[in-house]
Each structure stands twice: as structure tokens, then as C-alpha cells.
Design a protein around this motif. Structure first.
Motif, PDB file in Angstrom:
ATOM      1  N   ALA A  20       0.835  -1.202   0.000  1.00 26.56           N
ATOM      2  CA  ALA A  20       0.000   0.000   0.000  1.00 26.56           C
ATOM      3  C   ALA A  20       0.869   1.252   0.000  1.00 26.56           C
ATOM      4  N   TYR A  21       1.908   1.282   0.819  1.00 22.99           N
ATOM      5  CA  TYR A  21       2.845   2.422   0.820  1.00 22.99           C
ATOM      6  C   TYR A  21       3.410   2.637  -0.583  1.00 22.99           C
ATOM      7  N   ARG A  22       3.841   1.546  -1.190  1.00 30.99           N
ATOM      8  CA  ARG A  22       4.469   1.630  -2.510  1.00 30.99           C
ATOM      9  C   ARG A  22       3.485   2.201  -3.537  1.00 30.99           C
ATOM     10  N   ILE A  23       2.261   1.707  -3.523  1.00 30.54           N
ATOM     11  CA  ILE A  23       1.248   2.179  -4.471  1.00 30.54           C
ATOM     12  C   ILE A  23       0.965   3.661  -4.250  1.00 30.54           C
ATOM     13  N   LEU A  24       0.822   4.058  -3.001  1.00 28.29           N
ATOM     14  CA  LEU A  24       0.578   5.473  -2.715  1.00 28.29           C
ATOM     15  C   LEU A  24       1.746   6.336  -3.161  1.00 28.29           C
ATOM     16  N   ALA A  25       2.957   5.887  -2.870  1.00 24.91           N
ATOM     17  CA  ALA A  25       4.155   6.664  -3.226  1.00 24.91           C
ATOM     18  C   ALA A  25       4.320   6.791  -4.737  1.00 24.91           C
ATOM     19  N   VAL A  63      -8.629  17.475  -6.029  1.00 28.63           N
ATOM     20  CA  VAL A  63      -8.378  16.639  -4.854  1.00 28.63           C
ATOM     21  C   VAL A  63      -9.377  15.493  -4.796  1.00 28.63           C
ATOM     22  N   GLU A  64     -10.649  15.770  -5.020  1.00 21.19           N
ATOM     23  CA  GLU A  64     -11.671  14.715  -4.978  1.00 21.19           C
ATOM     24  C   GLU A  64     -11.436  13.690  -6.080  1.00 21.19           C
ATOM     25  N   GLU A  65     -11.159  14.157  -7.308  1.00 25.12           N
ATOM     26  CA  GLU A  65     -10.901  13.247  -8.421  1.00 25.12           C
ATOM     27  C   GLU A  65      -9.678  12.377  -8.150  1.00 25.12           C
ATOM     28  N   VAL A  66      -8.619  12.992  -7.654  1.00 27.63           N
ATOM     29  CA  VAL A  66      -7.381  12.277  -7.338  1.00 27.63           C
ATOM     30  C   VAL A  66      -7.638  11.236  -6.261  1.00 27.63           C
ATOM     31  N   SER A  67      -8.377  11.624  -5.237  1.00 32.93           N
ATOM     32  CA  SER A  67      -8.674  10.721  -4.127  1.00 32.93           C
ATOM     33  C   SER A  67      -9.443   9.494  -4.607  1.00 32.93           C
ATOM     34  N   VAL A  68     -10.459   9.709  -5.426  1.00 30.65           N
ATOM     35  CA  VAL A  68     -11.255   8.593  -5.955  1.00 30.65           C
ATOM     36  C   VAL A  68     -10.383   7.674  -6.800  1.00 30.65           C
ATOM     37  N   ARG A  69      -9.538   8.249  -7.666  1.00 21.21           N
ATOM     38  CA  ARG A  69      -8.671   7.443  -8.521  1.00 21.21           C
ATOM     39  C   ARG A  69      -7.677   6.629  -7.705  1.00 21.21           C
ATOM     40  N   ILE A  70      -7.076   7.254  -6.698  1.00 19.82           N
ATOM     41  CA  ILE A  70      -6.084   6.562  -5.877  1.00 19.82           C
ATOM     42  C   ILE A  70      -6.734   5.425  -5.090  1.00 19.82           C
ATOM     43  N   LYS A  71      -7.895   5.667  -4.530  1.00 18.16           N
ATOM     44  CA  LYS A  71      -8.603   4.604  -3.798  1.00 18.16           C
ATOM     45  C   LYS A  71      -8.898   3.421  -4.720  1.00 18.16           C
ATOM     46  N   ALA A  72      -9.355   3.704  -5.925  1.00 17.47           N
ATOM     47  CA  ALA A  72      -9.654   2.631  -6.882  1.00 17.47           C
ATOM     48  C   ALA A  72      -8.393   1.854  -7.237  1.00 17.47           C
ATOM     49  N   GLU A  73      -7.292   2.563  -7.445  1.00 13.05           N
ATOM     50  CA  GLU A  73      -6.018   1.907  -7.768  1.00 13.05           C
ATOM     51  C   GLU A  73      -5.542   1.028  -6.611  1.00 13.05           C
ATOM     52  N   LEU A  74      -5.651   1.543  -5.401  1.00  8.92           N
ATOM     53  CA  LEU A  74      -5.274   0.746  -4.225  1.00  8.92           C
ATOM     54  C   LEU A  74      -6.101  -0.535  -4.146  1.00  8.92           C
ATOM     55  N   HIS A  75      -7.405  -0.403  -4.314  1.00 11.57           N
ATOM     56  CA  HIS A  75      -8.276  -1.584  -4.212  1.00 11.57           C
ATOM     57  C   HIS A  75      -8.012  -2.566  -5.352  1.00 11.57           C
ATOM     58  N   ARG A  76      -7.736  -2.047  -6.550  1.00 11.40           N
ATOM     59  CA  ARG A  76      -7.458  -2.928  -7.679  1.00 11.40           C
ATOM     60  C   ARG A  76      -6.183  -3.738  -7.444  1.00 11.40           C
ATOM     61  N   THR A  82     -10.704  -3.472   1.533  1.00  8.80           N
ATOM     62  CA  THR A  82     -12.070  -3.231   1.075  1.00  8.80           C
ATOM     63  C   THR A  82     -12.612  -1.891   1.551  1.00  8.80           C
ATOM     64  N   GLU A  83     -12.010  -1.340   2.561  1.00  7.26           N
ATOM     65  CA  GLU A  83     -12.373  -0.010   3.066  1.00  7.26           C
ATOM     66  C   GLU A  83     -11.114   0.843   3.026  1.00  7.26           C
TER      67      GLU A  83
END
Length: 125
Positions: A20-25, A63-76, A82-83
Motif C-alpha cells: 500500500a505504501y508503494r502504491i501510494l508513493a 483533490v476529490e478526483e485524485v482521491s477517488v482514482r487513488i482509492k480505486a487503484e489501491l483496491h485494484r 475493502t475499506e
């Protein structure tokens, strides 16, 4: 896996945290992951909450668009999460230093786990 590693409420596996750290970074908008917390919700599900500092120049609509995209990428890439909750913060130099220390500690913990999996020296409990 040890039974204690599957307890609800425990932190997710260190390797999952590291992923998760790696994906976020990797995200171009994220400057620093200041905090990453996880909690096991079930055998194969976990919650992830992260505080992230974005690069300057991102407006509130983005910020909202980025947040949604990052959450989707993390979950994928880490479907066990799942949360997913992202808190956008403005980190100072002290928070950045602490974030670096926490990331290094996690990397050491994962390396020790991998060594133990290969039959290396036993780890203190």
C-alpha cells in the motif's frame, strides 16, 4: 499463517502495508505518505487509512478526483483493502521525517519476516 495474524482488529500483514505504501508513493500527486494505518476486518479483508500530503498546485476540485482514482487503484492492486480512507494533510518537515522513519521500520519488519520465511534466524516475539 499464525492464528494471531488473522485476528480481526489486528494490523494487516506488513507486506500488505508495504504494498500500500508503494502504491501510494507511486501516485504522481502524492508528495508524502505521512501515516498509514491498517486493521484486519476479516480473514481476507482489511481497512486502510492513510494521511497523504499532495504536491502543491492541486486545486480542491482535483483533490476529490485524485482521491477517488487513488482509492480505486489501491483496491485494484490490493483487493484485501475493502475499506480505504484518505486524509489529505499539509505535512511539515517533522511529519515528513517521522513518515520516513515509519516507512523504514516497516521495510525492516518485512525484510525480517522474509528472512524468517526462508528459514533465517528466529525472530524475538
Amino acid at each position: 499463517r499464525a492464528a494471531r495474524d488473522l485476528l480481526v482488529g489486528q494490523a494487516a500483514d506488513p507486506r500488505q502495508q508495504q504494498d500500500a505504501y508503494r502504491i501510494l508513493a507511486e501516485q504522481p500527486e502524492i508528495d508524502t505518505v505521512t501515516t498509514l494505518m491498517t486493521m484486519r476486518l476479516g480473514v481476507d479483508t482489511a481497512l486502510l487509512a492513510a494521511r497523504v500530503d499532495l504536491h502543491e498546485g492541486i486545486d480542491s476540485e482535483q483533490v476529490e478526483e485524485v482521491s477517488v482514482r487513488i482509492k480505486a487503484e489501491l483496491h485494484r492492486r490490493c483487493p484485501a483493502f475493502t475499506e480505504i480512507f484518505l486524509d489529505i494533510v499539509d505535512a511539515d518537515s517533522t511529519e515528513r521525517a517521522r513518515a520516513s522513519e515509519r516507512r523504514e521500520a516497516l521495510d525492516r519488519a518485512v525484510a525480517a519476516e522474509e528472512e524468517a520465511d526462508r528459514g533465517g534466524p528466529p525472530q524475538d516475539e
